[in-house]
Design a protein around this motif. Structure first.
Motif, PDB file in Angstrom:
ATOM      1  N   GLU A  28       0.832  -1.199   0.000  1.00 25.88           N
ATOM      2  CA  GLU A  28       0.000   0.000   0.000  1.00 25.88           C
ATOM      3  C   GLU A  28       0.869   1.251   0.000  1.00 25.88           C
ATOM      4  OE1 GLU A  28      -3.129   2.390  -0.286  1.00 25.88           O
ATOM      5  OE2 GLU A  28      -3.166   0.203  -0.427  1.00 25.88           O
ATOM      6  N   LYS A  29       1.975   1.223   0.773  1.00 26.53           N
ATOM      7  CA  LYS A  29       2.891   2.358   0.768  1.00 26.53           C
ATOM      8  C   LYS A  29       3.546   2.520  -0.600  1.00 26.53           C
ATOM      9  CE  LYS A  29       3.961   2.427   5.692  1.00 26.53           C
ATOM     10  NZ  LYS A  29       5.033   2.351   6.717  1.00 26.53           N
ATOM     11  N   MET A  30       3.841   1.373  -1.238  1.00 20.90           N
ATOM     12  CA  MET A  30       4.423   1.436  -2.583  1.00 20.90           C
ATOM     13  C   MET A  30       3.467   2.085  -3.563  1.00 20.90           C
ATOM     14  SD  MET A  30       6.271  -2.236  -3.177  1.00 20.90           S
ATOM     15  CE  MET A  30       6.553  -1.786  -4.878  1.00 20.90           C
ATOM     16  N   ARG A  31       2.175   1.700  -3.475  1.00 22.70           N
ATOM     17  CA  ARG A  31       1.183   2.255  -4.400  1.00 22.70           C
ATOM     18  C   ARG A  31       1.075   3.768  -4.255  1.00 22.70           C
ATOM     19  NH1 ARG A  31      -1.955  -2.164  -2.249  1.00 22.70           N
ATOM     20  NH2 ARG A  31      -1.914  -3.944  -3.648  1.00 22.70           N
ATOM     21  N   GLU A  50       5.082  -9.574  -7.991  1.00 21.48           N
ATOM     22  CA  GLU A  50       4.461  -9.248  -6.716  1.00 21.48           C
ATOM     23  C   GLU A  50       5.254  -9.848  -5.559  1.00 21.48           C
ATOM     24  OE1 GLU A  50       0.227  -9.787  -4.326  1.00 21.48           O
ATOM     25  OE2 GLU A  50       0.395 -10.352  -6.435  1.00 21.48           O
ATOM     26  N   ASP A  51       5.718 -11.112  -5.725  1.00 17.56           N
ATOM     27  CA  ASP A  51       6.457 -11.779  -4.666  1.00 17.56           C
ATOM     28  C   ASP A  51       7.815 -11.122  -4.440  1.00 17.56           C
ATOM     29  OD1 ASP A  51       6.893 -13.944  -2.771  1.00 17.56           O
ATOM     30  OD2 ASP A  51       8.371 -14.654  -4.224  1.00 17.56           O
ATOM     31  N   ILE A  52       8.582 -10.931  -5.533  1.00 16.87           N
ATOM     32  CA  ILE A  52       9.921 -10.355  -5.414  1.00 16.87           C
ATOM     33  C   ILE A  52       9.858  -8.922  -4.923  1.00 16.87           C
ATOM     34  CG2 ILE A  52      11.996  -9.711  -6.706  1.00 16.87           C
ATOM     35  CD1 ILE A  52      11.680 -12.690  -6.261  1.00 16.87           C
ATOM     36  N   THR A  53       8.899  -8.169  -5.453  1.00 15.69           N
ATOM     37  CA  THR A  53       8.763  -6.776  -5.039  1.00 15.69           C
ATOM     38  C   THR A  53       8.463  -6.688  -3.548  1.00 15.69           C
ATOM     39  OG1 THR A  53       7.943  -6.154  -7.229  1.00 15.69           O
ATOM     40  CG2 THR A  53       7.529  -4.611  -5.433  1.00 15.69           C
ATOM     41  N   SER A  54       7.584  -7.567  -3.091  1.00 17.30           N
ATOM     42  CA  SER A  54       7.230  -7.556  -1.677  1.00 17.30           C
ATOM     43  C   SER A  54       8.452  -7.836  -0.809  1.00 17.30           C
ATOM     44  CB  SER A  54       6.146  -8.607  -1.397  1.00 17.30           C
ATOM     45  OG  SER A  54       4.986  -8.312  -2.117  1.00 17.30           O
ATOM     46  N   ARG A  55       9.257  -8.845  -1.211  1.00 19.95           N
ATOM     47  CA  ARG A  55      10.439  -9.176  -0.427  1.00 19.95           C
ATOM     48  C   ARG A  55      11.486  -8.076  -0.485  1.00 19.95           C
ATOM     49  NH1 ARG A  55      12.960 -13.385  -2.487  1.00 19.95           N
ATOM     50  NH2 ARG A  55      11.549 -14.065  -4.118  1.00 19.95           N
ATOM     51  N   THR A  56      11.635  -7.465  -1.675  1.00 21.55           N
ATOM     52  CA  THR A  56      12.600  -6.375  -1.823  1.00 21.55           C
ATOM     53  C   THR A  56      12.216  -5.178  -0.970  1.00 21.55           C
ATOM     54  OG1 THR A  56      13.062  -7.072  -4.096  1.00 21.55           O
ATOM     55  CG2 THR A  56      13.732  -4.843  -3.477  1.00 21.55           C
ATOM     56  N   ILE A  57      10.963  -4.800  -1.049  1.00 26.82           N
ATOM     57  CA  ILE A  57      10.501  -3.656  -0.275  1.00 26.82           C
ATOM     58  C   ILE A  57      10.562  -3.952   1.219  1.00 26.82           C
ATOM     59  CG2 ILE A  57       8.518  -2.166   0.193  1.00 26.82           C
ATOM     60  CD1 ILE A  57       9.980  -1.634  -2.428  1.00 26.82           C
ATOM     61  N   SER A  58      10.289  -5.212   1.592  1.00 30.98           N
ATOM     62  CA  SER A  58      10.381  -5.589   2.988  1.00 30.98           C
ATOM     63  C   SER A  58      11.799  -5.395   3.513  1.00 30.98           C
ATOM     64  CB  SER A  58       9.950  -7.045   3.159  1.00 30.98           C
ATOM     65  OG  SER A  58      10.044  -7.434   4.509  1.00 30.98           O
ATOM     66  N   SER A  59      12.799  -5.790   2.676  1.00 30.07           N
ATOM     67  CA  SER A  59      14.195  -5.603   3.069  1.00 30.07           C
ATOM     68  C   SER A  59      14.519  -4.120   3.203  1.00 30.07           C
ATOM     69  CB  SER A  59      15.121  -6.249   2.029  1.00 30.07           C
ATOM     70  OG  SER A  59      14.886  -7.632   1.934  1.00 30.07           O
ATOM     71  N   LEU A  60      14.053  -3.335   2.221  1.00 30.27           N
ATOM     72  CA  LEU A  60      14.294  -1.890   2.272  1.00 30.27           C
ATOM     73  C   LEU A  60      13.636  -1.275   3.501  1.00 30.27           C
ATOM     74  CD1 LEU A  60      13.774  -0.956  -1.487  1.00 30.27           C
ATOM     75  CD2 LEU A  60      15.931  -1.001  -0.248  1.00 30.27           C
ATOM     76  N   TYR A  61      12.474  -1.788   3.815  1.00 27.91           N
ATOM     77  CA  TYR A  61      11.751  -1.253   4.963  1.00 27.91           C
ATOM     78  C   TYR A  61      12.535  -1.515   6.252  1.00 27.91           C
ATOM     79  CZ  TYR A  61       7.812  -0.275   8.056  1.00 27.91           C
ATOM     80  OH  TYR A  61       7.005   0.241   9.022  1.00 27.91           O
ATOM     81  N   LYS A  62      13.137  -2.725   6.358  1.00 28.99           N
ATOM     82  CA  LYS A  62      13.942  -3.042   7.545  1.00 28.99           C
ATOM     83  C   LYS A  62      15.160  -2.125   7.634  1.00 28.99           C
ATOM     84  CE  LYS A  62      12.601  -7.905   7.815  1.00 28.99           C
ATOM     85  NZ  LYS A  62      13.061  -9.312   7.702  1.00 28.99           N
TER      86      LYS A  62
END
Length: 459
Positions: A366-369, A404-416
């Motif tokens: 949602e933050k990405m959108r 969707e899967d890779i983006t979610s994991r990438t953004i999750s890493s960036l978020y951390k």
């Protein structure tokens, strides 16, 4: 496999329509299953549904055709869902509740009252040695939050998934109901807590999607097996055009959220009915709370019926046509239902699967959108291909799922990483504040000592 049952309902003309167009209508009935509707340009469109209810149709007729088979299925441990869909002021809530949930004439009772009557009647007339228990839950999806209408302190219920029960609302209040009067009183209390507002299309417009959930448990006394059937009635908030509803301020923000969730519902229907046979297609159930909760109903794991509520007036021809096209699309959804029983639970020790990871992914996406443009998405896709993350650029389906899967994991890493940087920044701020305090204390001490020195020494 069977198709979703889809019906159309044309309500009587209201005062605004009568003042704008008189008693003119844009609908011409052909049979009880087909009709012709004209748009603003007088172009004609043919539609055929399982049943069409024209002006003057009885509430009892709608229940008997649309809902009664699903009520009987719920008592026999087969899940069912009934959805009302259409523009604001099209008659969805009236079809669901009637003029009043408690005090209304028998002929005007809505689907809710008739479903309650039907459930208890089916139980009373059952000749099987079965002990039945019925529980009721009520929630609304308001501004993309799931709120408990039977306990207002629960204003952000989490959506979880069970391998046996399917989609469930964790922690939602369940009230045991033993008779019709008790059920209607609980429904009335919950409905009173629902979010409503006034627009130019409706004096009391629903500002949320409302779900009434009946769970029927049956214990077979002979072999001590337990079966359960879930029946959900969904009163969707209506799609809105701002120029017609005159929505402003809070009402406008509510309308935007309503339209977004209905758009997500349309995307799910389109994805389910447009895929080529044998080819997997990504169904965007997680794009909204509404589609996530309706995943089982739309995905074919329950008996599902859709009532498309429309205005017959030329004033609302475009909105009615949109609603009918949605219904025509939904009619192609296939359903495969099964009976749910306790043996399923015994064979699945990990029946309830927490969706904390899913919820975190939804929050990040949602933050990405909000922050990433369509051009940014294209650049990310190109980067993933260059880095070898996406291996098959010719397969659209695989790209969508993998992205969707890779983006979610990438953004999750960036978020951390951002969280770690925030922690470091806070630490530096504290150290800087401590240094400033120490420096100030040193300066004050020096000035104090200077004041106490003899004047001659200073000179």
């Amino acid at each position: 496999m069977s198709n979703m049952k889809v019906c159309a309902l044309f309500r009587p003309l209201n005062s605004k329509e009568l003042s704008e167009f008189g008693d003119a209508v844009s609908v011409q009935g052909i049979t009880s299953e087909s009709f012709i509707i004209k748009d603003e340009k007088e172009q004609e469109f043919d539609f055929t549904f399982d049943r069409v209810f024209y002006q003057g149709s009885e509430q009892a007729d709608i229940y008997e055709f649309l809902a009664l088979p699903i009520v009987q299925g719920a008592v026999d441990a087969i899940n069912g869902t009934i959805i009302t869909y259409g523009q604001t002021g099209a008659g969805k809530t009236y079809s669901m509740e009637g003029p009043s949930i408690v005090d209304c004439e028998s002929k005007n009772k809505g689907l809710l009252q008739r479903v309650v009557d039907g459930l208890f009647e089916a139980i009373m007339t059952s000749e099987k040695p079965i002990k039945y228990t019925i529980k009721l839950s009520m929630v609304e999806i308001y501004m993309e939050k799931v709120r408990d209408l039977l306990d207002l302190s629960k204003d952000n219920i989490q959506i979880k998934e069970s391998k046996v029960h399917g989609i469930i609302l964790s922690g939602a209040t369940e009230v045991a109901i033993s008779n019709t009067a008790e059920a209607l009183q609980s429904l009335s209390s919950g409905i009173a807590n629902r979010a409503v507002g006034e627009t130019q299309m409706n004096m009391s417009s629903s500002r949320s999607h409302c779900l009434y959930i009946f769970t029927v448990h049956q214990e077979l006394t002979k072999d001590k097996r337990t079966k359960f059937g879930k029946l959900i009635l969904v009163d969707l908030a209506g799609s809105e055009k701002v120029d017609k509803t005159g929505a402003e301020g809070k009402i406008l923000e509510e309308a935007k959220t309503i339209n977004q969730s209905l758009t997500a519902l349309g995307k799910v229907i389109n994805a389910m009915t447009s895929s080529a046979p044998g080819k997997p297609t990504h169904i965007p159930y997680r794009d909204s709370k509404l589609t996530r909760i309706l995943q089982d109903a739309l995905g074919g794991y329950s008996q599902t019926a859709l009532l498309c509520c429309c205005s017959p007036s030329p004033y609302n021809a475009s909105e009615s046509l949109f609603t009918l096209r949605f219904g025509a699309r939904a009619k192609h959804i296939k359903a495969t239902v099964h009976v749910s029983c306790k043996e399923d639970l015994d064979n699945n020790k990990e029946a309830i699967v927490s969706t904390n990871v899913d919820e975190s992914r939804e929050r990040i996406l949602e933050k990405m959108r909000e922050r990433i443009t369509a051009e940014d998405v294209k650049l990310l896709e190109e980067l993933f291909v260059l880095e070898g993350i996406l291996f098959d650029p010719n397969s659209v389906e695989e790209i969508e799922v993998a992205y969707e899967d890779i983006t979610s994991r990438t953004i999750s890493s960036l978020y951390k990483i951002v969280e770690e940087l925030s922690t470091v920044a806070e630490k530096l701020k504290r150290e800087n504040a401590a240094l400033k305090a120490s420096l100030k204390a040193s300066e004050e001490s020096y000035l104090h000592q200077l004041d106490r020195r003899p004047l001659c020494l200073i000179l």
